[in-house]
Motif scaffolding. Structure first.
Motif, PDB file in Angstrom:
ATOM      1  N   PHE A 124       0.814  -1.219   0.000  1.00 11.31           N
ATOM      2  CA  PHE A 124       0.000   0.000   0.000  1.00 11.31           C
ATOM      3  C   PHE A 124       0.855   1.280   0.000  1.00 11.31           C
ATOM      4  O   PHE A 124       0.676   2.161  -0.842  1.00 11.31           O
ATOM      5  N   SER A 125       1.791   1.379   0.959  1.00 11.44           N
ATOM      6  CA  SER A 125       2.575   2.623   1.062  1.00 11.44           C
ATOM      7  C   SER A 125       3.635   2.703  -0.025  1.00 11.44           C
ATOM      8  O   SER A 125       3.995   3.802  -0.466  1.00 11.44           O
ATOM      9  N   ASN A 126       4.148   1.549  -0.478  1.00  9.29           N
ATOM     10  CA  ASN A 126       5.099   1.571  -1.601  1.00  9.29           C
ATOM     11  C   ASN A 126       4.430   2.135  -2.842  1.00  9.29           C
ATOM     12  O   ASN A 126       5.035   2.879  -3.608  1.00  9.29           O
ATOM     13  N   VAL A 127       3.146   1.782  -3.012  1.00  3.10           N
ATOM     14  CA  VAL A 127       2.389   2.314  -4.155  1.00  3.10           C
ATOM     15  C   VAL A 127       2.082   3.788  -3.918  1.00  3.10           C
ATOM     16  O   VAL A 127       2.283   4.631  -4.798  1.00  3.10           O
ATOM     17  N   ARG A 128       1.632   4.100  -2.694  1.00  5.09           N
ATOM     18  CA  ARG A 128       1.263   5.504  -2.401  1.00  5.09           C
ATOM     19  C   ARG A 128       2.452   6.432  -2.648  1.00  5.09           C
ATOM     20  O   ARG A 128       2.302   7.511  -3.200  1.00  5.09           O
ATOM     21  N   PHE A 129       3.648   5.994  -2.230  1.00  2.00           N
ATOM     22  CA  PHE A 129       4.829   6.847  -2.371  1.00  2.00           C
ATOM     23  C   PHE A 129       5.643   6.485  -3.615  1.00  2.00           C
ATOM     24  O   PHE A 129       6.831   6.792  -3.711  1.00  2.00           O
ATOM     25  N   LYS A 130       4.993   5.815  -4.539  1.00  2.00           N
ATOM     26  CA  LYS A 130       5.517   5.610  -5.904  1.00  2.00           C
ATOM     27  C   LYS A 130       6.927   5.038  -5.928  1.00  2.00           C
ATOM     28  O   LYS A 130       7.812   5.556  -6.607  1.00  2.00           O
ATOM     29  N   GLY A 131       7.123   3.986  -5.115  1.00  2.10           N
ATOM     30  CA  GLY A 131       8.407   3.290  -5.161  1.00  2.10           C
ATOM     31  C   GLY A 131       9.441   3.836  -4.185  1.00  2.10           C
ATOM     32  O   GLY A 131      10.546   3.298  -4.122  1.00  2.10           O
ATOM     33  N   ASP A 132       9.106   4.858  -3.409  1.00  2.00           N
ATOM     34  CA  ASP A 132      10.034   5.340  -2.379  1.00  2.00           C
ATOM     35  C   ASP A 132       9.869   4.411  -1.167  1.00  2.00           C
ATOM     36  O   ASP A 132       9.119   4.682  -0.223  1.00  2.00           O
ATOM     37  N   ASP A 133      10.606   3.279  -1.220  1.00  2.00           N
ATOM     38  CA  ASP A 133      10.401   2.224  -0.222  1.00  2.00           C
ATOM     39  C   ASP A 133      10.834   2.649   1.175  1.00  2.00           C
ATOM     40  O   ASP A 133      10.294   2.168   2.174  1.00  2.00           O
ATOM     41  N   GLU A 134      11.812   3.561   1.233  1.00  2.00           N
ATOM     42  CA  GLU A 134      12.269   4.037   2.544  1.00  2.00           C
ATOM     43  C   GLU A 134      11.138   4.823   3.227  1.00  2.00           C
ATOM     44  O   GLU A 134      10.843   4.626   4.409  1.00  2.00           O
ATOM     45  N   ARG A 135      10.508   5.700   2.459  1.00  2.00           N
ATOM     46  CA  ARG A 135       9.392   6.478   3.016  1.00  2.00           C
ATOM     47  C   ARG A 135       8.235   5.542   3.385  1.00  2.00           C
ATOM     48  O   ARG A 135       7.592   5.718   4.423  1.00  2.00           O
ATOM     49  N   ALA A 136       8.018   4.553   2.546  1.00  2.00           N
ATOM     50  CA  ALA A 136       6.944   3.594   2.829  1.00  2.00           C
ATOM     51  C   ALA A 136       7.212   2.873   4.145  1.00  2.00           C
ATOM     52  O   ALA A 136       6.322   2.740   4.998  1.00  2.00           O
ATOM     53  N   ALA A 137       8.459   2.429   4.334  1.00  2.00           N
ATOM     54  CA  ALA A 137       8.798   1.685   5.558  1.00  2.00           C
ATOM     55  C   ALA A 137       8.645   2.569   6.786  1.00  2.00           C
ATOM     56  O   ALA A 137       8.262   2.103   7.871  1.00  2.00           O
ATOM     57  N   SER A 138       8.908   3.886   6.631  1.00  2.00           N
ATOM     58  CA  SER A 138       8.860   4.785   7.790  1.00  2.00           C
ATOM     59  C   SER A 138       7.438   4.897   8.359  1.00  2.00           C
ATOM     60  O   SER A 138       7.251   5.210   9.532  1.00  2.00           O
ATOM     61  N   VAL A 139       6.435   4.605   7.545  1.00  2.00           N
ATOM     62  CA  VAL A 139       5.036   4.683   8.009  1.00  2.00           C
ATOM     63  C   VAL A 139       4.797   3.675   9.144  1.00  2.00           C
ATOM     64  O   VAL A 139       4.004   3.914  10.048  1.00  2.00           O
ATOM     65  N   TYR A 140       5.526   2.559   9.097  1.00  2.00           N
ATOM     66  CA  TYR A 140       5.276   1.467  10.039  1.00  2.00           C
ATOM     67  C   TYR A 140       6.392   1.331  11.081  1.00  2.00           C
ATOM     68  O   TYR A 140       6.343   0.419  11.917  1.00  2.00           O
ATOM     69  N   ALA A 141       7.372   2.252  11.037  1.00  2.00           N
ATOM     70  CA  ALA A 141       8.528   2.130  11.934  1.00  2.00           C
ATOM     71  C   ALA A 141       8.094   2.219  13.391  1.00  2.00           C
ATOM     72  O   ALA A 141       7.378   3.145  13.779  1.00  2.00           O
ATOM     73  N   GLY A 142       8.496   1.241  14.176  1.00  2.00           N
ATOM     74  CA  GLY A 142       8.219   1.257  15.610  1.00  2.00           C
ATOM     75  C   GLY A 142       6.766   1.047  15.985  1.00  2.00           C
ATOM     76  O   GLY A 142       6.362   1.324  17.113  1.00  2.00           O
ATOM     77  N   VAL A 143       5.974   0.542  15.058  1.00  2.00           N
ATOM     78  CA  VAL A 143       4.535   0.343  15.320  1.00  2.00           C
ATOM     79  C   VAL A 143       4.163  -1.110  15.041  1.00  2.00           C
ATOM     80  O   VAL A 143       4.588  -1.661  14.028  1.00  2.00           O
ATOM     81  N   GLN A 144       3.411  -1.694  15.936  1.00  2.00           N
ATOM     82  CA  GLN A 144       2.858  -3.015  15.605  1.00  2.00           C
ATOM     83  C   GLN A 144       1.556  -2.790  14.846  1.00  2.00           C
ATOM     84  O   GLN A 144       0.491  -2.582  15.433  1.00  2.00           O
ATOM     85  N   ALA A 145       1.677  -2.764  13.530  1.00  2.00           N
ATOM     86  CA  ALA A 145       0.510  -2.493  12.684  1.00  2.00           C
ATOM     87  C   ALA A 145      -0.306  -3.777  12.508  1.00  2.00           C
ATOM     88  O   ALA A 145       0.146  -4.871  12.837  1.00  2.00           O
TER      89      ALA A 145
END
Ligand code: NDP
Ligand code: 8X3
Length: 282
Positions: free
Chosen positions: A219-240
Motif C-alpha cells: 500500500f505505502s510503496n504504491v502511495r509513495f511511488k516506489g520510495d520504499d524508505e518512506r513507505a517503511a517509515s510509516v510502520y517504523a516502531g509500530v505493531q501495525a
C-alpha cells in the motif's frame, strides 16, 4: 477437581462443566465449502491473504489483479481451487470481458471481495496530481462499482451471495493529504450501505471492512511511488495490523450464520487512535 481454584484449573473446570453449546466454536461456514469467491487484487497484500484464507477454508477462489505472474503462482499452488483472472478493474470493457471468459463451472460467484484499490500521494489538495486523483477514482470507485454491478444479478437470481468491500478508516476520519483517497473510501462505505437498502428482502449480505494502519502490504510503496524508505517509515516502531488479520476478519464474516449481516467493521491496531482536531491560530 479439589481444593482451591487457580486461574488455570478454574478455566479447565469451567470448560469441562459448560454445555457444549456455550464453549463450542461458532457455527461453521454459512456458505458451504467449495462455494466460489472472487477476490479482486489477489496479487498482493490483503487480497492475497484473503484468497489464501478462503482457499484453506475450502473455497474455490477466482483471483484478479493485473500481475498475471503472481496469479499464476497461486494457481500452481492450488491448481483445482484457484482460477486466475488478470485484468485492470478500472476498465469496464476489461471487467466485462474477463467475467464473460469464466468457465461455466465458475460463473456463480457466491462471494465478491472488492479489495483492489490504492492510494496515490499525500500532497495537499491544491498540489496533488490530477492523474493520481483520476486513478484512485477509477480504481477504488469505478472498478468496485462495476464489478459489483456485473456480479449482482446472478446473486439476486439465485438469492444467494455476499459482497465484502474493503473500505478504510480514511473514509471515516479525515486527515491531511487524504483528500481523494479518503473520499473514495467514503464512497465505498455509502455504496455498501445503499446496496443493503437495495437488497432488502433478499438473502444477499453486504459488509464494509474499514482497516486502519496495516503493514505487510504494498500500500505505502504504491502511495509513495516506489520510495520504499518512506513507505517503511510509516510502520517504523509500530505493531501495525497485518494482511492475515484482515483475512481472518473476512473469514469470520463469511462464517456468520446466514441471518446475520455485519454492516461495517472498523479495525485499527492498538497503537493507532485519535488525535485532537487542529485549530489554526493567529
Ligand atoms: P496492495 O498494494 O498490497 O494490494 C493492492 C491490490 O490491488 C494488488 O493486488 C493490485 O494488483 C490490486 N490493484 C490495484 N489497482 C488495480 C487495478 N487497476 N486493477 C486490478 N487490480 C488492481 O494494497 P493493500 O493490500 O494494502 O490494499 C488492499 C485494499 O485495502 C485497498 O483497497 C486499500 O485501499 C485498502 N486498505 C489498505 C490499508 C493499508 O494500510 N494497507 C488500510 C485500509 C484499507 P495489481 O497491482 O497486480 O493489479
Ligand atoms: C489506508 C489507511 O490511514 O493510510 O486506507 O488512509 S490510511
Amino acid at each position: 477437581m479439589e481444593g482451591i481454584f487457580t486461574p488455570s484449573n478454574l478455566l479447565l473446570f469451567l470448560m469441562q462443566t459448560m454445555p457444549d453449546s456455550v464453549h463450542s466454536a461458532p457455527p461453521g461456514p454459512a456458505t458451504p465449502a467449495a462455494s466460489i469467491a472472487l477476490v479482486t487484487g489477489a496479487t498482493a497484500g490483503f487480497g492475497q491473504a484473503i484468497s489464501r484464507a478462503l482457499l484453506q477454508a475450502g473455497w474455490r477462489v477466482i483471483g484478479t489483479g493485473r500481475r498475471a505472474d503472481r496469479l499464476a503462482a497461486l494457481r500452481a499452488q492450488w491448481p483445482e481451487a484457484f482460477l486466475p483472472l488478470a485484468f485492470d478493474v478500472a476498465g469496464r470493457a476489461a471487467a466485462q470481458g474477463a467475467l464473460a471468459s469464466l468457465p461455466a463451472a465458475w460463473q456463480d460467484v457466491d462471494l465478491l471481495v472488492n479489495n483492489a484499490g490504492l492510494a496515490l500521494g499525500l500532497e495537499r489538495a491544491d498540489q496533488a496530481s490530477l492523474d493520481d486523483w483520476d486513478r484512485m477514482i477509477d480504481t477504488n470507485i469505478r472498478g468496485l462499482a462495476t464489478l459489483t454491478r456485473l456480479l449482482l444479478p446472478q446473486m439476486v437470481r439465485r438469492n444467494r451471495g455476499y459482497v465484502i468491500n474493503i473500505g478504510s478508516i480514511a473514509g471515516n476520519w479525515p486527515y491531511p493529504g487524504g483528500n481523494v483517497y479518503g473520499a473514495t473510501k467514503a464512497f465505498v462505505k455509502q455504496f455498501s450501505q445503499n446496496l443493503r437498502a437495495d437488497l432488502a428482502g433478499t438473502a444477499i449480505r453486504v459488509s464494509n471492512v474499514e482497516p486502519g494502519l496495516c503493514g505487510g502490504t504494498e500500500f505505502s510503496n504504491v502511495r509513495f511511488k516506489g520510495d520504499d524508505e518512506r513507505a517503511a517509515s510509516v510502520y517504523a516502531g509500530v505493531q501495525a495490523i497485518g494482511p492475515e488479520d484482515i483475512a481472518r476478519i473476512v473469514l469470520w464474516l463469511v462464517q456468520q450464520p446466514p441471518h446475520v449481516n455485519v454492516n461495517r467493521i472498523e479495525v485499527m491496531p492498538v497503537a493507532q487512535s485519535f488525535a485532537p482536531l487542529s485549530v489554526a491560530r493567529g
